[in-house]
Design an enzyme around this catalytic site. Sequence first.
Site, PDB file in Angstrom:
ATOM      1  N   PHE A 113       0.966  -1.060   0.437  1.00 43.01           N
ATOM      2  CA  PHE A 113      -0.261   0.067   0.238  1.00 43.01           C
ATOM      3  C   PHE A 113       0.868   1.021   0.146  1.00 43.01           C
ATOM      4  O   PHE A 113       2.055   1.261   0.386  1.00 43.01           O
ATOM      5  CB  PHE A 113      -1.035  -0.029   1.346  1.00 43.01           C
ATOM      6  N   LEU A 114       0.290   2.411  -0.991  1.00 39.83           N
ATOM      7  CA  LEU A 114       1.260   3.173  -1.097  1.00 39.83           C
ATOM      8  C   LEU A 114       0.695   4.807  -0.728  1.00 39.83           C
ATOM      9  O   LEU A 114      -0.280   4.597  -0.971  1.00 39.83           O
ATOM     10  CB  LEU A 114       1.752   3.373  -2.272  1.00 39.83           C
ATOM     11  N   GLY A 126      -2.886   6.041  -7.773  1.00 41.61           N
ATOM     12  CA  GLY A 126      -2.781   5.259  -6.828  1.00 41.61           C
ATOM     13  C   GLY A 126      -3.030   4.713  -5.748  1.00 41.61           C
ATOM     14  O   GLY A 126      -1.667   6.051  -5.093  1.00 41.61           O
ATOM     15  N   SER A 127      -2.498   3.654  -4.779  1.00 41.27           N
ATOM     16  CA  SER A 127      -2.395   3.366  -3.600  1.00 41.27           C
ATOM     17  C   SER A 127      -1.891   2.107  -3.713  1.00 41.27           C
ATOM     18  O   SER A 127      -1.963   1.876  -2.857  1.00 41.27           O
ATOM     19  CB  SER A 127      -3.182   3.705  -3.014  1.00 41.27           C
ATOM     20  N   ARG A 128      -1.706   1.343  -4.899  1.00 42.08           N
ATOM     21  CA  ARG A 128      -1.299  -0.349  -4.624  1.00 42.08           C
ATOM     22  C   ARG A 128      -0.414  -0.750  -5.357  1.00 42.08           C
ATOM     23  O   ARG A 128      -0.868  -1.060  -6.646  1.00 42.08           O
ATOM     24  CB  ARG A 128      -2.454  -0.908  -3.976  1.00 42.08           C
TER      25      ARG A 128
END
Length: 165
Positions: free
Chosen positions: A89-90, A133-135
């Site tokens: 996860f970012l 984005g987040s992943r």
Amino acid sequence: MKRIPLAREGWPFVAVPAALAAGLFVSRRRRLALPFAAATLASLGFFRDPERRVPVMAGAVLSPADGRVTGVVDDVDAWVGPAVRVSIFLSPLDVHVNRSPIAGRVLGRRIVCRVGRGDKLEAGERFGMIKFGSRTDCVMPRETDVRVRVGDRVRGGETVVGVLP
């Protein structure tokens, strides 16, 4: 003054609000300039692209992104077959530039990709970024010796997430 390395995809998100902030500041509309100045600073942080020291280790699979490991699960992948998937996860505070986990050729394109099909990459080399984005997932053969656990913090191009057999 230290230069902030910036991903090329981030320049429009930095330049436009910076120009608006500067124009408003020069025209003495300083209060109106503040949100644009804040957006410029936030974009500088989000799109930063620092250099990394890539470890030299036989069979190492490097983290493709900065962030926190949120999953290490068995999977079946169309390219890899029986696999283990490490999900990262970012957060908005993490570097969003993605790096190649291993040396190899590019087989496909996802998100913002700086490389083309057939290009050769070295482990730790930048190949693109997740723009807002987040992943990021790293899929490895199931026999890989996974070196991270859920909750671990990883750094793209530096942290060894696994070692290939």
